[in-house]
Design an enzyme around this catalytic site. Structure first.
Site, PDB file in Angstrom:
ATOM      1  N   ARG A 115       0.882  -1.174   0.000  1.00  0.00           N
ATOM      2  CA  ARG A 115       0.000   0.000   0.000  1.00  0.00           C
ATOM      3  C   ARG A 115       0.913   1.215   0.000  1.00  0.00           C
ATOM      4  O   ARG A 115       2.127   1.080  -0.083  1.00  0.00           O
ATOM      5  CB  ARG A 115      -0.906  -0.003   1.229  1.00  0.00           C
ATOM      6  CG  ARG A 115      -0.122  -0.094   2.522  1.00  0.00           C
ATOM      7  CD  ARG A 115      -0.993  -0.006   3.761  1.00  0.00           C
ATOM      8  NE  ARG A 115      -0.177  -0.213   4.940  1.00  0.00           N
ATOM      9  CZ  ARG A 115      -0.617  -0.158   6.179  1.00  0.00           C
ATOM     10  NH1 ARG A 115      -1.887   0.068   6.417  1.00  0.00           N
ATOM     11  NH2 ARG A 115       0.184  -0.341   7.203  1.00  0.00           N
ATOM     12  N   CYS A 119       2.404   7.544  -6.745  1.00  0.00           N
ATOM     13  CA  CYS A 119       3.151   8.747  -7.088  1.00  0.00           C
ATOM     14  C   CYS A 119       2.300   9.963  -6.724  1.00  0.00           C
ATOM     15  O   CYS A 119       1.122  10.020  -7.073  1.00  0.00           O
ATOM     16  CB  CYS A 119       3.426   8.707  -8.582  1.00  0.00           C
ATOM     17  SG  CYS A 119       4.023  10.265  -9.214  1.00  0.00           S
ATOM     18  N   ASN A 153      -3.980   7.680   4.266  1.00  0.00           N
ATOM     19  CA  ASN A 153      -3.508   7.015   5.473  1.00  0.00           C
ATOM     20  C   ASN A 153      -2.010   7.196   5.612  1.00  0.00           C
ATOM     21  O   ASN A 153      -1.262   6.903   4.669  1.00  0.00           O
ATOM     22  CB  ASN A 153      -3.806   5.514   5.422  1.00  0.00           C
ATOM     23  CG  ASN A 153      -3.523   4.832   6.744  1.00  0.00           C
ATOM     24  OD1 ASN A 153      -4.166   5.133   7.744  1.00  0.00           O
ATOM     25  ND2 ASN A 153      -2.538   3.955   6.767  1.00  0.00           N
ATOM     26  N   GLU A 154      -1.599   7.720   6.746  1.00  0.00           N
ATOM     27  CA  GLU A 154      -0.165   7.798   7.064  1.00  0.00           C
ATOM     28  C   GLU A 154       0.669   8.168   5.841  1.00  0.00           C
ATOM     29  O   GLU A 154       1.539   7.403   5.413  1.00  0.00           O
ATOM     30  CB  GLU A 154       0.318   6.484   7.667  1.00  0.00           C
ATOM     31  CG  GLU A 154      -0.327   6.184   8.999  1.00  0.00           C
ATOM     32  CD  GLU A 154       0.278   4.995   9.723  1.00  0.00           C
ATOM     33  OE1 GLU A 154       0.878   4.127   9.058  1.00  0.00           O
ATOM     34  OE2 GLU A 154       0.147   4.933  10.957  1.00  0.00           O
ATOM     35  N   CYS A 161      10.000   9.322 -10.008  1.00  0.00           N
ATOM     36  CA  CYS A 161       9.712   9.177 -11.436  1.00  0.00           C
ATOM     37  C   CYS A 161       9.995  10.503 -12.165  1.00  0.00           C
ATOM     38  O   CYS A 161      10.262  11.533 -11.532  1.00  0.00           O
ATOM     39  CB  CYS A 161       8.254   8.765 -11.641  1.00  0.00           C
ATOM     40  SG  CYS A 161       7.085  10.093 -11.326  1.00  0.00           S
ATOM     41  N   CYS A 164       7.923  13.449 -10.999  1.00  0.00           N
ATOM     42  CA  CYS A 164       8.368  14.018  -9.713  1.00  0.00           C
ATOM     43  C   CYS A 164       9.668  14.801  -9.896  1.00  0.00           C
ATOM     44  O   CYS A 164       9.864  15.841  -9.267  1.00  0.00           O
ATOM     45  CB  CYS A 164       8.535  12.912  -8.666  1.00  0.00           C
ATOM     46  SG  CYS A 164       6.926  12.265  -8.109  1.00  0.00           S
ATOM     47  N   GLU A 317      -5.011   5.970  15.952  1.00  0.00           N
ATOM     48  CA  GLU A 317      -4.806   4.520  16.048  1.00  0.00           C
ATOM     49  C   GLU A 317      -3.940   4.218  17.261  1.00  0.00           C
ATOM     50  O   GLU A 317      -2.976   4.939  17.539  1.00  0.00           O
ATOM     51  CB  GLU A 317      -4.044   3.987  14.826  1.00  0.00           C
ATOM     52  CG  GLU A 317      -4.772   4.067  13.511  1.00  0.00           C
ATOM     53  CD  GLU A 317      -3.909   3.527  12.366  1.00  0.00           C
ATOM     54  OE1 GLU A 317      -2.951   2.767  12.638  1.00  0.00           O
ATOM     55  OE2 GLU A 317      -4.181   3.880  11.222  1.00  0.00           O
ATOM     56  N   GLU A 365      -2.198  -8.594   8.523  1.00  0.00           N
ATOM     57  CA  GLU A 365      -2.615  -8.070   9.825  1.00  0.00           C
ATOM     58  C   GLU A 365      -3.572  -8.998  10.575  1.00  0.00           C
ATOM     59  O   GLU A 365      -4.260  -8.572  11.502  1.00  0.00           O
ATOM     60  CB  GLU A 365      -3.189  -6.655   9.643  1.00  0.00           C
ATOM     61  CG  GLU A 365      -2.049  -5.683   9.355  1.00  0.00           C
ATOM     62  CD  GLU A 365      -2.450  -4.256   9.085  1.00  0.00           C
ATOM     63  OE1 GLU A 365      -3.601  -4.037   8.650  1.00  0.00           O
ATOM     64  OE2 GLU A 365      -1.603  -3.369   9.276  1.00  0.00           O
ATOM     65  N   LYS A 366      -3.560 -10.278  10.188  1.00  0.00           N
ATOM     66  CA  LYS A 366      -4.524 -11.188  10.823  1.00  0.00           C
ATOM     67  C   LYS A 366      -4.188 -11.482  12.287  1.00  0.00           C
ATOM     68  O   LYS A 366      -5.034 -11.959  13.021  1.00  0.00           O
ATOM     69  CB  LYS A 366      -4.715 -12.462  10.022  1.00  0.00           C
ATOM     70  CG  LYS A 366      -3.511 -13.347   9.844  1.00  0.00           C
ATOM     71  CD  LYS A 366      -3.903 -14.569   9.010  1.00  0.00           C
ATOM     72  CE  LYS A 366      -2.711 -15.406   8.589  1.00  0.00           C
ATOM     73  NZ  LYS A 366      -1.793 -14.681   7.680  1.00  0.00           N
TER      74      LYS A 366
HETATM   75  C1  GAL Z   1      -0.701   1.791  10.943  1.00  0.00           C
HETATM   76  C2  GAL Z   1      -1.639   1.806   9.755  1.00  0.00           C
HETATM   77  C3  GAL Z   1      -2.800   0.850   9.933  1.00  0.00           C
HETATM   78  C4  GAL Z   1      -2.290  -0.490  10.427  1.00  0.00           C
HETATM   79  C5  GAL Z   1      -1.494  -0.277  11.683  1.00  0.00           C
HETATM   80  C6  GAL Z   1      -0.954  -1.537  12.281  1.00  0.00           C
HETATM   81  O1  GAL Z   1       0.561   2.268  10.626  1.00  0.00           O
HETATM   82  O2  GAL Z   1      -2.155   3.088   9.531  1.00  0.00           O
HETATM   83  O3  GAL Z   1      -3.489   0.713   8.723  1.00  0.00           O
HETATM   84  O4  GAL Z   1      -1.528  -1.083   9.436  1.00  0.00           O
HETATM   85  O5  GAL Z   1      -0.386   0.536  11.405  1.00  0.00           O
HETATM   86  O6  GAL Z   1      -0.278  -1.259  13.479  1.00  0.00           O
END
Ligand code: GAL
Length: 681
Positions: A115, A119, A153-154, A161, A164, A317, A365-366
């Site tokens: 993920r 670009c 996200n983050e 490229c 850029c 998070e 991430e399971k």
């Molecule tokens: C963050 C991310 C989340 C998840 C989490 C796991 O960096 O934004 O989607 O992956 O880590 O700790």
């Protein structure tokens, strides 16, 4: 920037919810709602990585599932933070438009996978993002469940490229105007790096071994600007269609040492978000530091992100138990979840949100901690501890929106960190700029004295004490800002490796800048870098303290000597000085000392500045007390970051919000226990 706030009077509790992974499991989706109520969760972040569920083939949009989930959460009494899905894109897009994928610094096109692999310049990616973001805004921008927008996200990483590179060259043209100016700033003739045509500029790469420090620094600045530019592009339809909904994007920290995220300058980024939010994953119970020392680092970084906008922030998070990406993914011990969650609130967060609501069934991430495990149980320990946090947040809901006040500031500068990390001549393993600031912070955290961690964009005048160690890169503007601060009555602390280069990383000529010489009453001559096992000693107030890594050799002019070196060829020379300048005072700490010196040195300044007065709770090592204030009341979070029972003494009586009872004289805290005390002003 706007002053939008989160329109819900609860402290937010909940987190990343990915129903898009469970659309074939209707019984699970149904059960989520029951469990959400049991967990006392009220806010869910939807759609972070849902692009392939939202637009499974190009131009074909499926919103039914999201309509249903948002409505169901709303009916349950919950609210939604809705994400734009640009953090990951569907496979069809990467296949049809490879331009959207990132190019590494080694000029290799990445394949679809992972993920955050896009670009920031690609016109096609920008167009696709604009379409989906507009559709989300049109459909949900006025939904009563919508609390905030969560952009992508983050944000992180860079792309090298051709698009850029062109944007970088244009960015440089705008900044420097002429190649002569660029070559001067980058010290072009060094190793024949003079640029004779803009097209010769290339982003730094380890293949090309970029030793041009000005180029490296400008690339990092460009990457920050380009990321912000992409973010600004993302929010256009959201601002247009839902102007009252606040916008955030989740910031990060670099883990292991838990230092601020290095690659983007968040002090610039923060100007463009309504509310700062961030993702915090400390390695609790690790085998290299005590719990209280890690707690101080968590405090530092929360204070930094709070100070970026001087207003409450959000924890977007955190994990209810363990993660899946530390070297060792240890689960939180009983009690730590409530304690660490309350610590966020204590430092100014108005939320405890998690990654993730439900453990995913497959992929990487399971086994990452979640509120709901694969067993779907509400009786397991983690779920129970999460519900307890939900209950505690309800009891202390009145702290929402309250502020922290600090009379002490520590300066953290992202660009300084970049330049210092690039600098050769010291020692790469021991520079440790953010870690050094965390050590200075410790001397206040231990004493329960609130600290703001400020950047150089911010005003200093309101602070009694400003601590700016290792400020290697100082522009003339920075120097005059510090001078004004001291001249007008402030107390400033500086240290070794400060004031050596300007904003394009060129060394200041004529030695240490003249204004710094005047402020500190010294003239810095040399910085001695020691081998990791080398030690020296300084004497201060009749005591001896160990020093290592860096020793500045300087000449005293007007300053008073507070400490001297005891060994080596600079034995007897000043190591720490104090100087009166204008209406204020400046201190220079010449060497890297053990923590005990910082504690003792700052104790003197705390006494002198009356920073440690009017304590309502006596200090107890390992028990942190943090305060939030409203106009009428104040709240003390008393947190036991030790593995032992602690007794703390109260000088006043308080109302214990968690236990709903009056507390006076003494309170007992079990290992990892926290209490939240309230008192009217
Ligand atoms: C963050 C991310 C989340 C998840 C989490 C796991 O960096 O934004 O989607 O992956 O880590 O700790």
């Amino acid at each position: 920037m706007t002053d939008k706030t989160v329109a819900d009077n609860r402290l937010l509790h909940g987190g990343d919810y990915n129903p898009d992974q469970w659309l074939d499991y209707p019984e699970i989706l149904k059960d989520d709602l029951r469990l959400m109520k049991l967990a006392k969760a009220n806010t869910f972040t939807l759609g972070v990585f849902a692009w392939s569920a939202l637009e499974p083939t190009e131009g074909e949009f499926h919103f039914d599932w999201l309509d249903e989930r948002i409505e169901a959460i709303y009916q349950m009494g919950g609210r939604v933070i809705l994400a734009t899905p640009s953090g990951a894109r569907p496979a069809w897009m990467s296949k049809k438009y490879p331009e959207v994928l990132r190019t590494t610094e080694n000029r290799m096109k990445m394949l679809h996978g992972g993920r955050h692999n896009h670009c920031f310049s690609s016109p096609i990616y920008r167009e696709k993002v604009a379409i989906i973001n507009r559709k989300l805004a049109e459909r949900y921008g006025n939904h009563p469940a919508l609390l905030m927008w969560h952009i992508s996200n983050e944000y992180s990483g860079d792309c090298h490229c051709g698009l850029c590179q062109d944007n970088f060259r244009n960015w440089l043209k705008k900044k420097y105007g002429t190649l002569d100016k660029l070559n001067h700033a980058w010290w072009g003739p060094f190793w024949s790096h003079t640029i004779t045509d803009w097209s010769e500029v290339e982003s730094p790469s380890s293949i090309g071994e970029s030793m041009v420090h000005g180029l490296n620094l400008d690339w990092k600045r460009f990457v920050t600007d380009q990321t912000i530019d992409f973010y600004k592009h993302e929010i256009v339809p959201l601002r247009e269609i839902s102007p009252s909904i606040p916008i955030t994007t989740n910031f990060m920290a670099d883990t292991h040492d838990l230092i601020p995220f290095q690659s983007l300058n968040y002090s610039e980024f923060a100007k463009h978000v309504d509310i700062v939010s961030w993702d915090c994953y400390p390695a609790w119970h690790n085998d290299w530091e005590e719990t209280k020392d890690l707690a101080a680092k968590v405090g530092f970084i929360n204070d930094l992100y709070r100070s970026l906008k001087q207003q409450p922030f959000l924890i977007m998070e955190s994990t209810p138990s363990g993660v899946n990406w530390h070297d060792v993914n240890k689960t939180k011990r009983p009690g730590m979840h409530l304690l660490s969650s309350m610590q966020f609130i204590a430092h100014g967060s108005d939320s405890v949100l998690y990654f993730q609501w439900r453990k995913s069934r497959g992929s990487s991430e399971k086994f990452h901690g979640a509120v709901v495990d694969h067993d779907n149980s509400e009786t397991n320990r983690v779920f129970q501890e999460v519900s307890a946090v939900g209950g505690a947040l309800e009891k202390i809901a009145e702290v929402k929106g309250t502020h922290k006040q600090a009379r002490v500031a520590i300066v953290y500068d992202w660009e300084n960190n970049w330049a210092l990390n690039d600098a050769q001549g010291f020692s790469d393993s021991t520079k440790q700029y953010p870690q050094t600031l965390q050590k200075h912070y410790q001397s206040f955290w231990k004493k329960d004295i609130s600290v703001d961690i400020v950047t150089l964009n911010q005003e200093l005048a309101s602070y009694d004490l400003v601590i700016a160690p290792m400020l290697y890169m100082m522009s003339l503007d920075t120097i005059s800002k510090l001078e004004n601060y001291v001249a007008n009555g402030g107390t400033l602390v500086s240290s070794y490796i400060s004031g050596l280069v300007n904003e394009t990383d060129l060394a200041h000529l004529s030695g240490w800048p003249a204004t710094l010489k005047r402020i500190f009453g010294i003239d810095v001559k040399e910085t001695d870098t020691l081998y990791p096992k080398d030690r020296n000693t300084l004497t201060y107030n009749g005591k001896q303290y160990e020093i290592k890594d860096y020793c500045t050799i300087f000449e005293r002019k007007e300053a008073n000597i507070l400490a001297t070196y005891m060994e080596d060829f600079y034995q007897g020379n000043p190591a720490v000085v104090e100087n009166c300048y204008g209406k204020g005072k400046a201190y220079f700490i010449g060497a890297r000392t053990e923590q005990a010196f910082l504690d003792d040195f700052y104790e003197e300044l705390q006494k002198e500045g009356n920073l440690d007065s009017e304590r309502e709770i006596l200090h107890k090592e390992g028990v942190s007390v943090q305060r939030r204030d409203s106009a009428e009341c104040y709240y003390l979070f008393v947190m036991n970051f030790t593995e032992q029972k602690q007794t703390v003494t109260l000088k006043e009586s308080f109302f214990d919000l968690l236990k709903q009872e009056i507390k006076q004289e003494q309170i007992e805290l079990l290992p990892y226990e926290v209490t939240v005390l309230k008192r009217e002003k």
